[in-house]
Design an enzyme around this catalytic site. Structure first.
Site, mmCIF file in Angstrom:
data_model
loop_
_atom_site.group_PDB
_atom_site.id
_atom_site.type_symbol
_atom_site.label_atom_id
_atom_site.label_comp_id
_atom_site.label_asym_id
_atom_site.label_seq_id
_atom_site.Cartn_x
_atom_site.Cartn_y
_atom_site.Cartn_z
ATOM 1 N N LYS A 55 0.761 3.786 10.611
ATOM 2 C CA LYS A 55 -0.210 4.168 9.917
ATOM 3 C C LYS A 55 -1.556 3.468 10.254
ATOM 4 C CE LYS A 55 -1.823 5.277 5.512
ATOM 5 N NZ LYS A 55 -1.371 4.567 4.499
ATOM 6 N N SER A 57 -6.366 4.182 10.122
ATOM 7 C CA SER A 57 -7.541 4.821 9.584
ATOM 8 C C SER A 57 -7.694 6.156 10.097
ATOM 9 C CB SER A 57 -8.666 4.083 9.531
ATOM 10 O OG SER A 57 -8.351 2.839 8.530
ATOM 11 N N HIS A 149 -7.882 0.934 -1.931
ATOM 12 C CA HIS A 149 -6.554 0.697 -2.401
ATOM 13 C C HIS A 149 -6.737 0.551 -4.095
ATOM 14 C CE1 HIS A 149 -5.199 0.422 1.539
ATOM 15 N NE2 HIS A 149 -5.478 -0.804 1.633
#
Length: 275
Positions: A55, A57, A149
């Protein structure tokens, strides 16, 4: 089956998505060697190809697509879920002359902030762990902070105000959803179609029995309150999690093209649109 090395964040959306896959509940999927790391870490750790699935960006793709392929599922992309620029100082309307704390130089959040503030950029940038940003802005260590987040839900607790919602800015400017985090498969090691099928089945199982993921999610949620973790999952796990589709791919291509055009990142190779 050969064990695959996977890296994703300990954030609730990622642990929710990968719960079934990590716990051997997806038929036909290989066992996994899991590394939990925030995305600002995996953006650079993936450069040496150490992970089979990772994972990262979307903003980091120009540096990674030579050895990884973008999967059409498992990541974070949507509407109303963008990064925020926060401050404790009244009367601020832009970042001119300010010191801003950011969670990573190759994060999508930072790329969006650079695009948004291009006409009035900050005086300086400090890269710090994202969980340190709000306390530092609140106590005056930094003039402003870029957060991601669960900070979307908790920043008022620090007495902070939102100078900008970069997701809203992006959506109003482009009409597209905001691409935040991507799942990549290592070329020559992982079959993208197979990996996509495993991840989609993992998401399906999580949606079918969300209570079954709770213990795992909360074990990695960094002392987050259960209601905040639930809101986090609801916001970041959506239809784009199972399929980017034409709109999702268009959003990614728009971000990468604009960043390269404005000289903020290298040009990325054309994306392979997987079903």
């Amino acid at each position: 089956m050969t064990e695959l090395r996977i890296a994703f964040s300990p954030c609730p959306n990622d642990t929710f998505v990968f719960h079934a896959l990590v716990h051997g509940q997806v038929p036909g999927a290989p066992p996994l060697d899991v590394t939990y790391a925030d995305v600002d870490v995996t953006n650079t750790a993936a450069l040496d190809g150490r992970f089979d699935l990772v994972k990262v960006s979307y903003a980091a793709l120009p540096w990674l697509l030579d050895r990884y392929e973008l999967l059409p599922c498992g990541g974070a992309l949507g509407r109303g879920c963008g990064p925020l620029v926060l401050t404790a100082r009244p009367g601020i309307s832009d970042l001119s002359g300010l010191t801003v704390a950011v969670p990573g130089e190759r994060t999508t959040a930072y790329l969006l902030m650079r695009l948004w503030s291009a006409a009035r950029p900050p005086a300086s940038i400090v890269v710090v762990p994202f969980d340190k940003i709000m306390p530092g802005v609140a106590d005056g260590t930094w003039d402003a902070g870029l957060v991601i987040h669960e900070a979307r839900f908790t920043y008022p607790d620090y007495g902070l105000t939102a100078l900008a919602d970069l997701g809203e800015w992006w959506e109003s400017d482009t009409g597209l959803p905001i691409p935040l985090g991507a799942i990549l498969a290592k070329r020559g090691t992982v079959d993208p179609a197979s990996a996509s099928a495993w991840i989609r089945e993992s998401v399906r199982r999580a949606w079918e029995t969300p209570g079954g993921t709770r213990e795992y999610v909360m074990a990695h949620a960094q002392e987050m309150e259960p209601d905040v973790a639930a809101a986090h999952i609801k916001l970041y796990v959506n239809d784009f999690t199972t399929n980017l589709g034409d709109e999702g791919y268009a959003a990614v291509e728009a971000l990468l093209t604009r960043a390269a055009t404005e000289g903020l990142t290298p040009a990325a190779p054309p994306l392979t649109r997987l079903p």
